[in-house]
Design an enzyme around this catalytic site. Sequence first.
Site, PDB file in Angstrom:
ATOM      1  N   GLU A  49      18.326  -3.273   2.232  1.00 30.62           N
ATOM      2  CA  GLU A  49      17.362  -3.044   1.154  1.00 30.62           C
ATOM      3  C   GLU A  49      18.083  -2.835  -0.184  1.00 30.62           C
ATOM      4  O   GLU A  49      17.738  -3.424  -1.203  1.00 30.62           O
ATOM      5  CB  GLU A  49      16.554  -1.802   1.527  1.00 30.62           C
ATOM      6  CG  GLU A  49      15.551  -1.400   0.531  1.00 30.62           C
ATOM      7  CD  GLU A  49      14.142  -1.565   1.072  1.00 30.62           C
ATOM      8  OE1 GLU A  49      13.266  -0.946   0.510  1.00 30.62           O
ATOM      9  OE2 GLU A  49      13.915  -2.306   2.027  1.00 30.62           O
ATOM     10  N   ALA A  58       0.822  -1.211   0.000  1.00 26.25           N
ATOM     11  CA  ALA A  58       0.000   0.000   0.000  1.00 26.25           C
ATOM     12  C   ALA A  58       0.856   1.262   0.000  1.00 26.25           C
ATOM     13  O   ALA A  58       0.339   2.362   0.153  1.00 26.25           O
ATOM     14  CB  ALA A  58      -0.920  -0.009   1.219  1.00 26.25           C
ATOM     15  N   GLY A  59       2.184   1.093  -0.134  1.00 25.83           N
ATOM     16  CA  GLY A  59       3.062   2.261  -0.099  1.00 25.83           C
ATOM     17  C   GLY A  59       3.159   2.855   1.292  1.00 25.83           C
ATOM     18  O   GLY A  59       3.488   4.030   1.462  1.00 25.83           O
ATOM     19  N   LEU A  60       2.882   2.055   2.317  1.00 25.25           N
ATOM     20  CA  LEU A  60       2.910   2.549   3.697  1.00 25.25           C
ATOM     21  C   LEU A  60       4.087   1.941   4.460  1.00 25.25           C
ATOM     22  O   LEU A  60       4.109   1.928   5.688  1.00 25.25           O
ATOM     23  CB  LEU A  60       1.570   2.247   4.393  1.00 25.25           C
ATOM     24  CG  LEU A  60       0.352   2.888   3.704  1.00 25.25           C
ATOM     25  CD1 LEU A  60      -0.949   2.433   4.341  1.00 25.25           C
ATOM     26  CD2 LEU A  60       0.454   4.418   3.734  1.00 25.25           C
ATOM     27  N   ASP A 118      12.049   5.835   4.815  1.00 22.56           N
ATOM     28  CA  ASP A 118      11.111   4.917   5.465  1.00 22.56           C
ATOM     29  C   ASP A 118      11.668   4.313   6.757  1.00 22.56           C
ATOM     30  O   ASP A 118      10.967   4.229   7.768  1.00 22.56           O
ATOM     31  CB  ASP A 118      10.727   3.803   4.488  1.00 22.56           C
ATOM     32  CG  ASP A 118      10.189   4.367   3.187  1.00 22.56           C
ATOM     33  OD1 ASP A 118       9.554   5.424   3.223  1.00 22.56           O
ATOM     34  OD2 ASP A 118      10.423   3.754   2.131  1.00 22.56           O
ATOM     35  N   TYR A 157      11.277   3.728 -10.284  1.00 26.33           N
ATOM     36  CA  TYR A 157      11.956   4.353  -9.154  1.00 26.33           C
ATOM     37  C   TYR A 157      13.451   4.519  -9.456  1.00 26.33           C
ATOM     38  O   TYR A 157      14.016   5.605  -9.318  1.00 26.33           O
ATOM     39  CB  TYR A 157      11.734   3.516  -7.887  1.00 26.33           C
ATOM     40  CG  TYR A 157      12.285   4.142  -6.626  1.00 26.33           C
ATOM     41  CD1 TYR A 157      11.470   4.874  -5.776  1.00 26.33           C
ATOM     42  CD2 TYR A 157      13.628   3.996  -6.279  1.00 26.33           C
ATOM     43  CE1 TYR A 157      11.974   5.453  -4.615  1.00 26.33           C
ATOM     44  CE2 TYR A 157      14.135   4.564  -5.129  1.00 26.33           C
ATOM     45  CZ  TYR A 157      13.314   5.281  -4.298  1.00 26.33           C
ATOM     46  OH  TYR A 157      13.815   5.852  -3.155  1.00 26.33           O
TER      47      TYR A 157
HETATM   48  C1  GLA Z   1      10.007   5.008  -1.254  1.00 28.25           C
HETATM   49  C2  GLA Z   1      11.457   4.845  -0.812  1.00 28.25           C
HETATM   50  C3  GLA Z   1      11.923   6.067  -0.029  1.00 28.25           C
HETATM   51  C4  GLA Z   1      11.612   7.367  -0.766  1.00 28.25           C
HETATM   52  C5  GLA Z   1      10.166   7.381  -1.252  1.00 28.25           C
HETATM   53  C6  GLA Z   1       9.859   8.581  -2.111  1.00 28.25           C
HETATM   54  O1  GLA Z   1       9.147   4.994  -0.153  1.00 28.25           O
HETATM   55  O2  GLA Z   1      11.613   3.696  -0.021  1.00 28.25           O
HETATM   56  O3  GLA Z   1      13.304   5.960   0.257  1.00 28.25           O
HETATM   57  O4  GLA Z   1      12.508   7.578  -1.815  1.00 28.25           O
HETATM   58  O5  GLA Z   1       9.847   6.207  -1.980  1.00 28.25           O
HETATM   59  O6  GLA Z   1       9.917   9.739  -1.357  1.00 28.25           O
END
Ligand code: GLA
Length: 396
Positions: A171, A126-128, A183, A235
């Site tokens: 990562e 979910a991008g969370l 994050d 990305y």
């Molecule tokens: C993801 C990456 C972060 C950051 C965001 C965009 O969540 O894990 O390091 O680059 O994208 O702000």
Amino acid sequence: MSAAAEAAATFQAVHGRTPTGVWSAPGRVNLIGEHTDYNDGFVLPFALPHRLAAAASRREDQVLTVSTLGSDGRVQDSGPLDITTLSPDAVEGWAAYPAGVTWVLRDQGFDRGADIVIAGDVPSGAGLSSSHALECAVALALLGLAGVELDDGAEGTPTRQQIARWVQRSENDFVGAPTGLLDQTASLCCTESHVLFLDVRSGQFEHVRFDAAAAGMQILVLDTRAKHSHAEGGYGERRRGTERAADLLGVKALRDVTLDGLPSALAALPEELSPLVRHVVTENQRVLDTVDLLKAGKLAEIGPLLDASHESLRDDYRVSSVELDLAVDSARAAGALGARMTGGGFGGSAIALVRESEVDTVENAVAAAFESAGLRRPRAFVAVPSRGAGRDGLPA
Ligand code: GLA
């Protein structure tokens, strides 16, 4: 049941004994400051109340086992992983996240085996930042089993930022996702009722009060439930583009380009890199402006900055999606004071700043917009800034 209690109970069910301890870490939303972290810039995340917990016990050998309790109630098992022979690309799927952290900590001298059971409620995909919550919880568990407790002031205890860098290494170098520091640092360093104003270049951060409810507002999270992927494609391409631009401009990172210097920087760059640079430079300024407003007690006035951030991510950085744009546009049309995608993009979640009295109206309007577009209804919830990662008490 809390994530910690659930992880401990699942540990008991899987291993037939109580774990030595439980450590947990939250997911995050980023209020503003997107795709700035790997450009040495500024970010402003807060930790979600949703957490992943790692219940863990030491083993006498050098084997790691990880089991996860899925939202469907089923337990998945990584199988035994030999810590001495862990290497990038050797572990696939979700188990690469805990294995990667174990691999990095092994190099720091923490090489004992462990049984770990993960449970919790950070929505995945979910991008969370559920993967970072998992990595941070595992890192704290492995350190905790080795007798290293954060914040106890003991000499040699790694700082939270140090652990964030280890998680980033796992990562980047083990999982193979070229992500920045946002994050992990959010999961490890955030506190309740505050956003984390992080200067990624210096590693310095400040907790800035963020009490939306006191201002009669809420942050509504809208998980579009559309898939995203960082490990491949978009990305990495954006990241390489910004690094190339910094090289061409002769600066260490795009952080070094000021708003005043932006026109001449853009004039010196090939056309395809200009929008990327414009986004990063203006986004850094939006973070600073947001912090100023929050410090001045003007939380309700940050809406236009959230809107501008989304437009920049959509039009210049091009990491939004049909679903994210729909969530943002329909939330705004229904009265949100500002809205933007949050996280890496290409799907995932949006956030909206909404008057408390209008939360239901906005949520329903977004759901209706998705229904008319023939899309799945987003998962929506109100998020308050919550505590960062740490050790949990063992449930009685
Ligand atoms: C993801 C990456 C972060 C950051 C965001 C965009 O969540 O894990 O390091 O680059 O994208 O702000």
